[in-house]
Design a protein around this motif. Structure first.
Motif, PDB file in Angstrom:
ATOM      1  N   GLY A 170      25.835  63.749  79.917  1.00  0.00           N
ATOM      2  CA  GLY A 170      24.732  63.524  78.899  1.00  0.00           C
ATOM      3  C   GLY A 170      24.195  61.970  78.928  1.00  0.00           C
ATOM      4  N   TRP A 171      24.276  61.296  80.106  1.00  0.00           N
ATOM      5  CA  TRP A 171      23.685  59.892  80.222  1.00  0.00           C
ATOM      6  C   TRP A 171      22.290  60.020  81.007  1.00  0.00           C
ATOM      7  N   ALA A 172      22.000  61.208  81.516  1.00  0.00           N
ATOM      8  CA  ALA A 172      20.924  61.318  82.435  1.00  0.00           C
ATOM      9  C   ALA A 172      20.181  62.561  82.222  1.00  0.00           C
ATOM     10  N   LEU A 173      20.083  63.245  80.877  1.00  0.00           N
ATOM     11  CA  LEU A 173      19.393  64.464  80.704  1.00  0.00           C
ATOM     12  C   LEU A 173      17.844  64.432  80.890  1.00  0.00           C
ATOM     13  N   GLY A 174      17.246  65.394  81.335  1.00  0.00           N
ATOM     14  CA  GLY A 174      15.661  65.465  81.188  1.00  0.00           C
ATOM     15  C   GLY A 174      15.182  64.636  82.318  1.00  0.00           C
ATOM     16  N   THR A 175      15.647  64.645  83.509  1.00  0.00           N
ATOM     17  CA  THR A 175      15.239  63.881  84.617  1.00  0.00           C
ATOM     18  C   THR A 175      15.303  62.459  84.240  1.00  0.00           C
ATOM     19  N   SER A 176      16.071  62.041  83.404  1.00  0.00           N
ATOM     20  CA  SER A 176      15.832  60.542  82.987  1.00  0.00           C
ATOM     21  C   SER A 176      17.193  59.904  83.955  1.00  0.00           C
ATOM     22  N   ARG A 219      13.672  70.881  81.007  1.00  0.00           N
ATOM     23  CA  ARG A 219      13.519  69.323  80.696  1.00  0.00           C
ATOM     24  C   ARG A 219      13.213  69.176  79.480  1.00  0.00           C
ATOM     25  N   GLN A 220      12.241  69.746  78.917  1.00  0.00           N
ATOM     26  CA  GLN A 220      11.695  69.531  77.536  1.00  0.00           C
ATOM     27  C   GLN A 220      12.902  69.927  76.366  1.00  0.00           C
ATOM     28  N   VAL A 221      13.839  71.055  76.623  1.00  0.00           N
ATOM     29  CA  VAL A 221      14.725  71.118  75.743  1.00  0.00           C
ATOM     30  C   VAL A 221      15.890  69.831  75.653  1.00  0.00           C
ATOM     31  N   GLU A 222      16.000  69.536  77.049  1.00  0.00           N
ATOM     32  CA  GLU A 222      17.050  68.465  77.069  1.00  0.00           C
ATOM     33  C   GLU A 222      16.505  67.056  76.526  1.00  0.00           C
ATOM     34  N   ILE A 223      15.143  66.577  76.757  1.00  0.00           N
ATOM     35  CA  ILE A 223      14.572  65.757  76.246  1.00  0.00           C
ATOM     36  C   ILE A 223      14.643  65.624  74.480  1.00  0.00           C
ATOM     37  N   LEU A 224      13.967  66.976  74.219  1.00  0.00           N
ATOM     38  CA  LEU A 224      14.024  66.983  72.768  1.00  0.00           C
ATOM     39  C   LEU A 224      15.328  66.992  71.982  1.00  0.00           C
ATOM     40  N   GLU A 225      16.397  67.586  72.783  1.00  0.00           N
ATOM     41  CA  GLU A 225      17.852  67.702  72.076  1.00  0.00           C
ATOM     42  C   GLU A 225      18.464  66.369  71.776  1.00  0.00           C
ATOM     43  N   PHE A 226      18.192  65.626  73.050  1.00  0.00           N
ATOM     44  CA  PHE A 226      18.605  64.118  73.220  1.00  0.00           C
ATOM     45  C   PHE A 226      17.925  63.330  72.066  1.00  0.00           C
ATOM     46  N   LEU A 227      16.674  63.483  71.744  1.00  0.00           N
ATOM     47  CA  LEU A 227      16.046  62.709  70.604  1.00  0.00           C
ATOM     48  C   LEU A 227      16.514  63.113  69.077  1.00  0.00           C
TER      49      LEU A 227
END
Lengths: 227, 227, 227, 227
Positions: free
Chosen positions: B42-48, C205-213
């Motif tokens: 979970g340190w590089a999610l969403g293409t980060s 990607r958007q799921v991962e971004i939003l869940e992270f946030l």
């Protein structure tokens, strides 16, 4: 929780005998497998943690992880044999600087395996205790500790101050192990957990039990408590 | 924690030599493996996140992840070679907009690898510091940082304000790296962590160490602290 | 975070064209892979969650997960084709009761894929908002949302009350999507997240971004906030 | 969340019939798979947890995990058959000391499978309730419980005091199951969760649903609440 299956007689003498029958390569493989699992759970990140098992008792020989290895990538070649003074007698690599601690525990408790983990919750709780130790009481999970047969048990884990000179600290560790004959492990402040067992399976079970209980207690104390 | 095994000589010159011996495809494979692992944690999610390693120093060549790749699905083809100005010299794809930061760190620190992660705890802590940085002190885990040999160490990680123009921000980053010669990394506010090492293994170890310590500190401060 | 790689043109028309080229079996395989991954992360436990992708736009055909499937065990046979009214046109099984929501989002946003997850943090945060939505502001991770190019962005996610009659609720959902043309998703109270994208990779990607946030914000608000 | 797919008729009679068609080796394999998964999620660490499924109803035969097994390493040989009094009728090993609880639940609820987990959050919440039980209300996830068709549902899970003599405690458990005919499970104080279902898939889904809701509630109450 169910009582654990008694697969082997409980006396240290028998435990030692069982260990003697296991060749060092087998132990190295088991140690490696534990390294991979604990790394995956976040209990041995960044080359932290060290693990050992008794190969023979007379003369005393330990299979122990070498220093500075990534536990997620480690192989059986990252486990060396050491003698009773910590000198390497098989394999190559520098054993952990904490090898003297492993040897002290094996001698004091007749343990067949010693596991040392660096988890988030043990790091946090080891810094919180006001009176030299951490008490855990009344949880069913406590029955996973060797010789505990009821949840109505109070486990007292001593907390030692950290040091970079473990060879010199051995007498301190030995006296704590003697003063607390019922403790199933101890914490080192802002550092982590030591626990042990008759064999690697036994010690691994105790790591899981104690880490589970650390997380329960850490989440409960939580943020109302400030160290 | 045990001191890490010194597998390679520590001088940058030797580190560079070691890197030069590694072909770019090997580095691309290692970078990819790190991408998969950090994604799983979970340190590089969403293409980060973006990751690089030095292929050669003279001329300076970096293997670096391209922009916008799912780190869980990335392959070696998602790593390109860039030159000292950030232009692509091998492979295809747009390098990270933060490539100029990677190059600045390689120059300022003689690093062989640079890793940038976006974790929950680094995002939270990077937003909390009142005085331009985050101090971490007294933890055994600090010994996992290069050149740190005791828990009795105070790590100071500078926190930079975020920007979308990293090329222009390079002088600011360079001056912070110069002012804080002992820092093993830095945070970008509400963004994440940069750290580095002699090679990818070294840098990966530091990510794990720092992320571990962020989580410890985040949970301790926890909810009593409001940003 | 690096800007995502623009692999395909951004216009809906082109997105639709890209989707049309993908056969339904390929989409079913991709949906299944997403199901396995989200289950592993705890975002689709207990048969929760439903996922869809546009197979064709004229006539409108969606590949969508059937109801009541264990996402950790699901196979491509658990994805059926439905038409613009939600009737099954290929495969067998009952589509999710929320299929009408998926269809409404595809129509209103020209989306090529719609993903609905049930995570711990979206469940908690969806219950907390006092003013009909959740604002997320200033995080680098926001750049992972389609069309967002700076951390200096304020995302507003509307929160809808839960219902068991989604077919009747479609007009309400459509009006919210119209009132909030820039929202990249919405929450349903004590229920979970809906987000979408040009294709499955975009939506994932958007799921991962939003869940992270959500996790960042949930941990920050944490226990100082009481619903 | 979508309603689960009704793959089998719901009546206990039919559930029993379905189970009878499954041979015990197949059930042992399914139980083993559940053990591996729950261990990985941290719901059955340190040999904790025990799981059973009905092999036949007349005469009553249960496939149940033996005592003291590492659920991460367990195999089908760690599942034995027991009769209606808890005596082993196939395989070898000591069944869980809590086998009498499994049998009581099967009789009282006509369950085809019973699962008992030890999670962090169930341990914490089972210690918190002031009035003999835990109420969970208004969450979409509740629809994952058998027979629940709306989020507008109040689940009441009784909490039993822990004991080491479950054989004697059976009447107490039976009376609670009778007094709370709608409860989908119960908690044992500082110990864990029992839930059940028509078959193993049904019971596994309920474990996931309840563990999810425990985590949501534990995080929400969080640190403002002190037991």
């Amino acid at each position: 929780m169910a009582c654990r299956k008694t697969r082997r007689p409980r006396r240290n003498r028998d435990g030692a005998k069982a260990s003697r029958n296991l060749s060092s390569p087998t132990l190295a493989k088991q140690v490696t497998e534990i390294g991979h699992q604990f790394y995956a759970r976040g209990w041995a990140l960044g080359t932290s943690g060290n693990f050992s098992a008794v190969v023979s008792r007379d003369p005393l020989r330990l299979a122990i992880t070498v220093s500075g290895v990534d536990k997620g990538l480690m192989t059986e070649h990252d486990v060396v044999g050491i003698d009773e003074r910590g000198a390497v007698v098989s394999g190559s690599g520098k054993p952990s600087a904490e090898a003297s601690l492993h040897l002290a525990i094996v001698r004091a408790r007749g343990a067949g395996a010693v596991l040392h983990t660096h988890s988030i919750w043990s790091t946090i709780l080891s810094d919180a205790a006001a009176d030299g130790g951490l008490a855990i009481e009344g949880y069913e999970m406590l029955k996973g500790l060797s010789g505990v047969h009821t949840h109505d048990h109070r486990e007292w884990l001593p907390i030692l101050d950290n040091t970079q000179d473990w060879a010199s600290a051995v007498p301190r560790v030995e006296s704590i192990l003697q003063e607390q004959p019922h403790a199933h492990g101890f914490l080192i402040r802002k550092h982590g957990l030591y626990t042990w067992g008759r064999d690697l399976g036994d010690a691994k079970r105790q790591v899981e039990i104690l880490e589970f209980l650390f997380e329960v207690m850490g989440r409960k104390r939580g943020m109302a408590w400030q160290p």
